[in-house]
Scaffold this active site. Structure first.
Site, mmCIF file in Angstrom:
data_model
loop_
_atom_site.group_PDB
_atom_site.id
_atom_site.type_symbol
_atom_site.label_atom_id
_atom_site.label_comp_id
_atom_site.label_asym_id
_atom_site.label_seq_id
_atom_site.Cartn_x
_atom_site.Cartn_y
_atom_site.Cartn_z
ATOM 1 N N GLY A 11 -5.713 3.588 -1.138
ATOM 2 C CA GLY A 11 -4.945 4.250 -2.182
ATOM 3 C C GLY A 11 -5.153 3.611 -3.541
ATOM 4 O O GLY A 11 -5.908 2.642 -3.697
ATOM 5 N N PHE A 12 -4.462 4.135 -4.521
ATOM 6 C CA PHE A 12 -4.593 3.656 -5.897
ATOM 7 C C PHE A 12 -4.278 2.172 -6.013
ATOM 8 O O PHE A 12 -5.125 1.342 -6.350
ATOM 9 C CB PHE A 12 -3.676 4.502 -6.795
ATOM 10 C CG PHE A 12 -3.327 3.876 -8.114
ATOM 11 C CD1 PHE A 12 -4.318 3.467 -8.992
ATOM 12 C CD2 PHE A 12 -1.999 3.713 -8.483
ATOM 13 C CE1 PHE A 12 -3.998 2.882 -10.214
ATOM 14 C CE2 PHE A 12 -1.664 3.145 -9.702
ATOM 15 C CZ PHE A 12 -2.660 2.728 -10.563
ATOM 16 N N ASN A 33 -4.987 5.336 6.892
ATOM 17 C CA ASN A 33 -5.279 6.518 7.708
ATOM 18 C C ASN A 33 -5.917 7.640 6.892
ATOM 19 O O ASN A 33 -6.241 8.698 7.428
ATOM 20 C CB ASN A 33 -4.021 7.024 8.418
ATOM 21 C CG ASN A 33 -2.947 7.505 7.459
ATOM 22 O OD1 ASN A 33 -3.116 7.496 6.238
ATOM 23 N ND2 ASN A 33 -1.816 7.932 8.008
ATOM 24 N N THR A 36 -3.699 10.229 2.247
ATOM 25 C CA THR A 36 -3.666 10.366 0.789
ATOM 26 C C THR A 36 -4.666 9.439 0.104
ATOM 27 O O THR A 36 -4.971 9.626 -1.073
ATOM 28 C CB THR A 36 -2.260 10.086 0.226
ATOM 29 O OG1 THR A 36 -1.880 8.742 0.545
ATOM 30 C CG2 THR A 36 -1.241 11.048 0.813
ATOM 31 N N ASP A 57 -3.535 4.440 11.540
ATOM 32 C CA ASP A 57 -2.202 4.848 11.104
ATOM 33 C C ASP A 57 -1.213 3.763 11.527
ATOM 34 O O ASP A 57 -1.058 3.490 12.723
ATOM 35 C CB ASP A 57 -1.852 6.191 11.758
ATOM 36 C CG ASP A 57 -0.527 6.755 11.280
ATOM 37 O OD1 ASP A 57 0.308 5.993 10.757
ATOM 38 O OD2 ASP A 57 -0.315 7.976 11.439
ATOM 39 N N ASN A 100 6.339 -1.897 12.797
ATOM 40 C CA ASN A 100 5.117 -2.419 13.428
ATOM 41 C C ASN A 100 4.549 -3.606 12.666
ATOM 42 O O ASN A 100 4.100 -4.598 13.271
ATOM 43 C CB ASN A 100 4.065 -1.310 13.520
ATOM 44 C CG ASN A 100 4.386 -0.269 14.576
ATOM 45 O OD1 ASN A 100 5.121 -0.543 15.526
ATOM 46 N ND2 ASN A 100 3.852 0.921 14.414
ATOM 47 N N GLY A 103 6.707 -6.696 12.982
ATOM 48 C CA GLY A 103 6.457 -7.294 14.290
ATOM 49 C C GLY A 103 5.155 -8.072 14.313
ATOM 50 O O GLY A 103 5.071 -9.165 14.886
ATOM 51 N N ALA A 115 6.037 -3.155 -0.116
ATOM 52 C CA ALA A 115 6.051 -2.402 -1.367
ATOM 53 C C ALA A 115 7.202 -1.409 -1.362
ATOM 54 O O ALA A 115 7.142 -0.380 -0.684
ATOM 55 C CB ALA A 115 4.726 -1.674 -1.558
ATOM 56 N N TYR A 146 11.423 10.228 0.609
ATOM 57 C CA TYR A 146 10.745 9.052 0.052
ATOM 58 C C TYR A 146 11.757 7.952 -0.281
ATOM 59 O O TYR A 146 11.596 6.795 0.107
ATOM 60 C CB TYR A 146 9.973 9.450 -1.199
ATOM 61 C CG TYR A 146 9.186 8.320 -1.828
ATOM 62 C CD1 TYR A 146 8.148 7.686 -1.144
ATOM 63 C CD2 TYR A 146 9.459 7.892 -3.128
ATOM 64 C CE1 TYR A 146 7.417 6.659 -1.728
ATOM 65 C CE2 TYR A 146 8.729 6.883 -3.724
ATOM 66 C CZ TYR A 146 7.710 6.267 -3.016
ATOM 67 O OH TYR A 146 6.990 5.252 -3.592
#
Length: 327
Positions: A11-12, A33, A36, A57, A100, A103, A115, A146
């Protein structure tokens, strides 16, 4: 060699973090994944001996062989277009994905930075927004998938810190911009620049009096790195407090691009924050951090990046279908 796992790496912001950690001498494991993200953002790193990419993912079980020193969890849709198109995945990456990775951090005894976002403050009743403000969020509104994913993410992170003793850090990211943003992601800067480059009028929602504060990506990355290496475990705002109205910003874009478009107005989206400005006193005191890149310089760099895109990329805009959610 220190080893770091960066999720949302294509991503960005994730791709810029990959660049930074490679530059700083880390072994970087990038994970995405590609829902996006784009491999174009990190393909320049593929030949590097200290870089590897996992197409995975994070809402599925995550296993990384060998030792791991740091995890930076940046996997999440981050624009209205994305999280309105894939609301369930947005909620899952903030909950299952975070679970996940926490963990994994526990098993590897790795420090993990999560983030979060200024959206945890919702449409704020306190201005500027300080870290001790609890927010004003509509849990069932269009932005709720979101906002609540990020709020739950923070709660889960603190639970792992207090109950399991995991070393955690939480960054609350305010509007960030720069090269590698997607023109079709629905956020204000790529939306305005894309419209200007295509010769379209600039769309402002409401009367344009709502405000935003834009932080250039290099400053954001520096703040994230300083927080990661600090001893502070509660959330920290990282953003630029230089506030501007959307109407004034549209005028700046027209001047920057040298185009002659006019500004057109449409109804304000549901739950669109009317004010957004970080209080960064905590970042200044704890991290000795504040933004260095002016909006004029940052926008020049960003505009030059978008201007370098080919015509096909400029024309495949999707934001018109989701125009009511821009900003």
């Amino acid at each position: 060699m220190k080893k770091v796992l960066i999720t949302g790496a294509a991503g960005f912001l994730g791709s810029h973090l990959c660049d930074r950690f490679i530059k700083d001498g880390y072994y970087v494991i990038a994970m995405d994944n590609l829902i996006t993200g784009s491999l174009k953002n990190i393909e320049h790193l593929f030949p590097h001996k200290n870089f590897e990419f996992y197409h995975h993912d994070v809402t599925k079980f995550v296993n990384i062989p060998g030792h791991l020193d740091y995890i930076l969890h940046f996997a999440s849709p981050a624009s209205p277009i994305d999280y309105l198109k894939i609301p369930i995945q947005t909620l899952k990456v903030g909950s299952l994905g975070t679970h996940n990775l926490l963990g994994l951090a526990r098993v590897k005894k790795a420090r993990i930075l999560i983030a979060s976002t200024s959206e945890v403050y919702g449409d704020p009743l306190v201005h500027p927004q300080t870290e001790d403000y609890y927010g004003n969020v509509n849990t069932i509104g269009p932005r709720g998938v979101y906002d609540e994913a990020k709020r739950f993410q923070e709660s889960l992170t603190m639970a792992y810190h207090t109950f399991h003793g995991v070393e955690t850090r939480i960054v609350r990211i305010f509007n960030t911009y720069g090269p590698r943003m997607r023109l079709n992601d629905g956020r204000v800067i790529p939306a305005f620049i894309g419209q200007a480059l295509r010769g379209e009028d600039l769309t402002v929602f409401g009367d344009g009096s709502q405000t935003r504060s834009f932080c250039y990506v290099d400053d954001q990355v520096e703040g994230i790195c300083r927080l990661l290496h600090s001893d502070y475990t509660s959330p920290v705002n990282i953003g630029n407090p230089d506030e501007i109205t959307i109407k004034d910003f549209a005028d700046e874009i027209i001047k920057l691009t040298g185009t002659s478009q006019k500004v057109v107005y449409k109804p304000l989206p549901v739950n669109d924050p009317l004010q957004r400005r970080p209080d960064i006193n905590k970042a200044k005191a704890l991290l000795d951090w504040e933004p260095k890149v002016s909006r004029a310089k940052g926008m020049e760099l960003t505009f030059n990046y978008f201007k370098s895109l080919n015509a096909e990329e400029l024309l495949k805009e999707e934001h018109k279908d989701f125009a009511e959610f821009i900003h």
